[in-house]
Enzyme design. Structure first.
Site: not given
Ligand code: PPS
Length: 570
Positions: A197-198, A202, A205, A291
């Site tokens: 992740t970058r 929340h 996730h 996605r």
């Protein structure tokens, strides 16, 4: 390396020299030509040296580079989707020849590695962009970097690590592949699913990662990128504090957090393959691809660069060869009537789906508006709000420009007094004369010196703005290019309000408070703005003030009203 195999059966390639050899090489390096690594190159080198980029042994040579661009493979046939190249200036490339060894240093001059230069070539950047990123549109961050920042010449060759790059932040959360493999071994984790992740995490996730771990019957590695992400992303200091809060929501026995010093390229499908190889090197057995994985957003025409599930498709084609299992995910949405998250394709017709786009989330965050509990965690929102306060808590710069004697200083001074009376933030006045005395005393009024003067004012104002103060600048700033540059530097850090004090030259000249116009007319002062040096009128100033129509007090009051309207003061 026990149960963990490197892709294609190879070993983890750690490229650091043993201590005594490193010491010898360090001695010799004094005589080598020396290249100061850019931040992106330093990230690449860090991951080359610690083995995260195995099986690479250095920056790509020309033959490997061509094949990677064309076929996502090294000359050896091994799958590798991203050209890891060392771009340098033409001048530096002319200092060296193939067969030389060069020193690679960080921005402070610390020797990180040496490199045996095997290839020197000038790449066709347009072709590289098209082959690797599928576009030459420079709204793509990696294309922008390639065209506008990367040097024109590439060097290839094996690297030999001397000393790992130094990090002063989150030391305990940074791991090399062998360290992380060691941790997994110690914990007895045979199956590990990695989440890349970058962004801050929340609730969606969290749900996605829980499900992935459940589906794969694996432990979970949350491995956020802290090297370089998409320009405009939330800074990694804030994000890591958020990750630490979210981690409290996960079962301690089966979840771990580790930071990855990767410089992302936002290359969508190719990037997903690259990320998977890296995670394999870190000892993971599964990798989550959601996605629009590593998507750079939309192109110049508002169309997405890559299809939302292109990355999953490309991964599937290479899954066996990659030897790491994909855990694909559709977008997660919140179903209000069930009070839970679910994959978008699993909702039922009567479900009430709640969504909050990233854009709407940021708008609410920046304007201090409510963010629903179902979307995020209170501690994460608090952390983000602290890093991105609403406008009335942000810093800003009021940048006056106008001819000498136009009234800039008087209005700037009146504005300062009013803002001090308001007392919401510290105020600094950078008036033309004050700056010329304290910051630019050695400068004259040539174009070059005026530019330097404005650059310095811009720098000081940007620091004040970043630290949430108010900077009031009042130089002549006659050239549009420099005003634009200052705007570009300050705008990402807070407010930038340009005010053109448009008092006509005849009026300024008739006032001639300092007697300078008379001297300029008499030829005693040369290059005087408006007389024999140009003043380029602003076309996009936030406000124009004509002092023939407004007293300084009223002008300052108007500015306060504009600042209020823009949300910077209440
Ligand atoms: S610049 O162009 O923005 O760097 O100029 P700035 O630093 O604002 O100028 C500050 C004051 O210098 C006086 N001065 C001149 N102005 C223009 N051209 C020439 N050649 C020149 N020589 C001296 C002038 O009084 C400026 O002050 P203000 O407050 O604007 O009247």
């Amino acid at each position: 390396m026990g149960a963990f195999k490197q892709p294609h059966g190879g070993e983890l390639k750690e490229l650091y020299l043993q201590e005594h050899k490193a010491d010898e090489e360090k001695q010799r390096a004094g005589d080598y030509a020396s290249w100061d690594l850019t931040p992106r190159q330093l990230c690449d080198l860090d991951l080359l040296l610690n083995g995260a980029f195995s099986p690479l042994e250095g920056f790509l040579g020309e033959a490997d580079y061509e094949k990677v661009c064309d076929e996502m493979r090294l000359e050896s046939g091994v799958l590798w989707p991203m050209p890891i190249t060392l771009d340098v200036s033409k001048a530096f490339s002319e200092e060296i020849a193939c067969g030389d060894t060069i020193a690679l240093r960080d921005h402070e001059g610390v020797l990180i590695a040496t490199m045996d230069v095997s290839d020197i070539w000038q790449p066709d950047k347009e072709s590289e962009a098209l082959r690797v990123f599928g576009t030459s549109d420079d709204t793509h961050p990696a294309v922008d970097y390639l065209f506008h920042q990367a040097g024109p010449v590439y060097l290839g060759g094996k690297v030999h690590g001397i000393e790992p790059p130094t990090f002063f932040d989150f030391k305990l959360l940074r791991d090399s592949p062998s360290e992380l493999r060691g941790r997994f071994r110690k914990l007895g984790w045979r199956k590990v699913v990695a989440f890349q992740t970058r962004n801050p995490l929340h609730r969606a996730h969290q749900e996605l990662t829980f499900r992935a771990a459940r589906e794969a019957e694996a432990n979970l590695l949350i491995q956020p990128v802290v090297g370089m992400t998409k320009p405009g992303d939330i800074d990694h200091f804030t994000r890591v504090r958020c990750y630490e809060h979210v981690l409290e929501q996960y079962p301690e026995q089966t979840t771990t957090l580790s930071l990855l010093n990767l410089a992302m390229r936002m290359a969508g499908p190719r990037e997903a393959i690259w990320h998977a190889i890296i995670r394999k090197n870190y000892g993971c057995t599964h990798f989550i691809v959601g996605r629009d994985h590593a998507g750079p957003g939309n192109d110049r025409n508002g169309e997405p660069f890559y299809g939302a599930y292109d990355a999953q498709e490309l991964f599937r084609e290479h899954e066996e060869e990659l030897d790491i299992t994909m855990v694909p995910f559709k977008m997660m949405v919140y179903v209000e009537n069930k009070a839970e998250y679910t994959a978008v394709d699993e909702t039922e017709p009567d479900d009430k789906v709640l969504e909050l786009s990233g854009k709407e989330f940021r708008r609410r965050l920046y304007e201090g508006l409510e963010i629903p509990e179902w979307f995020s965690f209170p501690k994460v929102v608090e952390e983000l709000r602290r890093a991105h306060p609403p406008k009335h808590e942000q810093g800003f710069t009021v940048f006056f420009t106008g001819l000498s004697g136009s009234g800039k200083s008087t209005i700037a001074n009146a504005l300062m007094i009013k803002l001090l009376e308001d007392g919401s933030r510290p105020v600094t006045l950078l008036d033309g004369d004050i700056v010329r005395k304290n910051l630019s005393s050695e400068l004259a009024f040539t174009k070059e010196h005026r530019d330097l003067n404005i650059q310095r004012i811009g720098f000081v104002a940007s620091e004040i703005t970043k630290n949430r103060g108010i900077a009031i600048c009042a130089p002549i700033a006659p050239y549009a290019k420099m005003r634009r540059q200052v705007r570009e530097v300050i705008s990402p850090l807070g407010g930038f309000i340009e005010i053109y004090v448009s008092t006509p030259i005849e009026v300024c000249e008739s006032r001639d408070r300092k007697g300078l116009y008379a001297k300029a007319r008499a030829g005693i002062i040369k290059g005087f703005t408006g007389i024999d040096d140009p003043y380029e009128e602003p076309v996009n100033a936030e406000m124009v003030i004509n002092t023939q129509e407004l007293s300084p007090d009223l002008a300052a009051h108007r500015i306060l009203i504009t600042l209020e309207k823009l949300g910077y003061i209440r």
